[in-house]
Design a protein around this motif. Sequence first.
Motif, PDB file in Angstrom:
ATOM      1  N   LEU A   1      28.554  43.445  36.553  1.00  0.00           N
ATOM      2  CA  LEU A   1      27.505  42.422  36.592  1.00  0.00           C
ATOM      3  C   LEU A   1      27.862  41.176  35.781  1.00  0.00           C
ATOM      4  CD1 LEU A   1      24.379  44.718  36.269  1.00  0.00           C
ATOM      5  CD2 LEU A   1      25.245  43.583  38.315  1.00  0.00           C
ATOM      6  N   LEU A   2      28.530  41.335  34.642  1.00  0.00           N
ATOM      7  CA  LEU A   2      28.820  40.191  33.785  1.00  0.00           C
ATOM      8  C   LEU A   2      30.146  39.516  34.112  1.00  0.00           C
ATOM      9  CD1 LEU A   2      27.599  41.662  30.393  1.00  0.00           C
ATOM     10  CD2 LEU A   2      26.411  40.041  31.882  1.00  0.00           C
ATOM     11  N   ALA A   3      31.138  40.294  34.539  1.00  0.00           N
ATOM     12  CA  ALA A   3      32.468  39.780  34.898  1.00  0.00           C
ATOM     13  C   ALA A   3      33.045  38.894  33.796  1.00  0.00           C
ATOM     14  CB  ALA A   3      32.414  39.044  36.238  1.00  0.00           C
TER      15      ALA A   3
ATOM     16  N   GLY B   1      44.119  39.726  40.081  1.00  0.00           N
ATOM     17  CA  GLY B   1      43.996  40.385  38.784  1.00  0.00           C
ATOM     18  C   GLY B   1      42.560  40.752  38.453  1.00  0.00           C
ATOM     19  N   GLU B   2      41.653  39.835  38.715  1.00  0.00           N
ATOM     20  CA  GLU B   2      40.245  40.128  38.437  1.00  0.00           C
ATOM     21  C   GLU B   2      39.697  41.157  39.417  1.00  0.00           C
ATOM     22  OE1 GLU B   2      36.135  37.834  37.232  1.00  0.00           O
ATOM     23  OE2 GLU B   2      37.748  36.683  38.145  1.00  0.00           O
ATOM     24  N   GLN B   3      40.208  41.161  40.637  1.00  0.00           N
ATOM     25  CA  GLN B   3      39.803  42.193  41.598  1.00  0.00           C
ATOM     26  C   GLN B   3      40.229  43.572  41.106  1.00  0.00           C
ATOM     27  OE1 GLN B   3      41.534  40.954  45.296  1.00  0.00           O
ATOM     28  NE2 GLN B   3      39.827  39.587  45.802  1.00  0.00           N
ATOM     29  N   LEU B   4      41.429  43.674  40.534  1.00  0.00           N
ATOM     30  CA  LEU B   4      41.893  44.957  39.996  1.00  0.00           C
ATOM     31  C   LEU B   4      41.049  45.385  38.798  1.00  0.00           C
ATOM     32  CD1 LEU B   4      45.759  44.490  40.266  1.00  0.00           C
ATOM     33  CD2 LEU B   4      44.274  45.849  41.737  1.00  0.00           C
ATOM     34  N   ALA B   5      40.702  44.430  37.932  1.00  0.00           N
ATOM     35  CA  ALA B   5      39.832  44.748  36.800  1.00  0.00           C
ATOM     36  C   ALA B   5      38.452  45.179  37.296  1.00  0.00           C
ATOM     37  CB  ALA B   5      39.709  43.534  35.876  1.00  0.00           C
TER      38      ALA B   5
ATOM     39  N   PHE C   1      45.279  40.428  29.895  1.00  0.00           N
ATOM     40  CA  PHE C   1      46.504  39.912  29.294  1.00  0.00           C
ATOM     41  C   PHE C   1      47.370  39.147  30.286  1.00  0.00           C
ATOM     42  CE2 PHE C   1      45.520  43.535  26.412  1.00  0.00           C
ATOM     43  CZ  PHE C   1      45.187  42.751  25.314  1.00  0.00           C
ATOM     44  N   GLY C   2      46.848  38.849  31.465  1.00  0.00           N
ATOM     45  CA  GLY C   2      47.511  37.975  32.416  1.00  0.00           C
ATOM     46  C   GLY C   2      48.705  38.573  33.125  1.00  0.00           C
ATOM     47  N   LEU C   3      48.748  39.881  33.297  1.00  0.00           N
ATOM     48  CA  LEU C   3      49.876  40.494  33.998  1.00  0.00           C
ATOM     49  C   LEU C   3      49.738  40.367  35.510  1.00  0.00           C
ATOM     50  CD1 LEU C   3      50.317  43.686  31.798  1.00  0.00           C
ATOM     51  CD2 LEU C   3      51.567  41.525  31.689  1.00  0.00           C
ATOM     52  N   PHE C   4      48.535  40.080  35.988  1.00  0.00           N
ATOM     53  CA  PHE C   4      48.317  39.857  37.424  1.00  0.00           C
ATOM     54  C   PHE C   4      47.718  38.496  37.641  1.00  0.00           C
ATOM     55  CE2 PHE C   4      48.095  44.536  37.268  1.00  0.00           C
ATOM     56  CZ  PHE C   4      49.052  44.830  38.206  1.00  0.00           C
TER      57      PHE C   4
END
Length: 127
Positions: free
Chosen positions: A70-72, A10-14, A124-127
Amino acid sequence: MQFYFPTELGEQLAFTGASLAALLGFVIMFAPGLTMRFFGLVQREDRFEGMGLLRFLGGMMLGLGLSAILLAQVWVYIAIGATFGIGFFGLALSMLQDHGATFRNILFMVVVLALIALPLAYVFGLF
């Protein structure tokens, strides 16, 4: 300082959405003439205000995408989703009121939907 690349999907997609926003902003900022031609806009020889506006908007997109990279942080991903969401509303408004439902605008609308969905799906936690 090491470069941070997320490990969760999910964070990779973001992160990918933020990278696309930064890349799009970079192109708009450093190639406004190419951007204007792509969207069918015409620059007058004696007026250059439009170029400045495009570079400004491209710089804002680049800055927002880079700050997310940079901030993630979740709030920065929310800012990306909200910013492009409001821009999406403006694009839809243009299609309805200005008869702007062209192939280029529809293609751009799909890109903007991805830039909205990727960061907000992670938030929103979908991934």
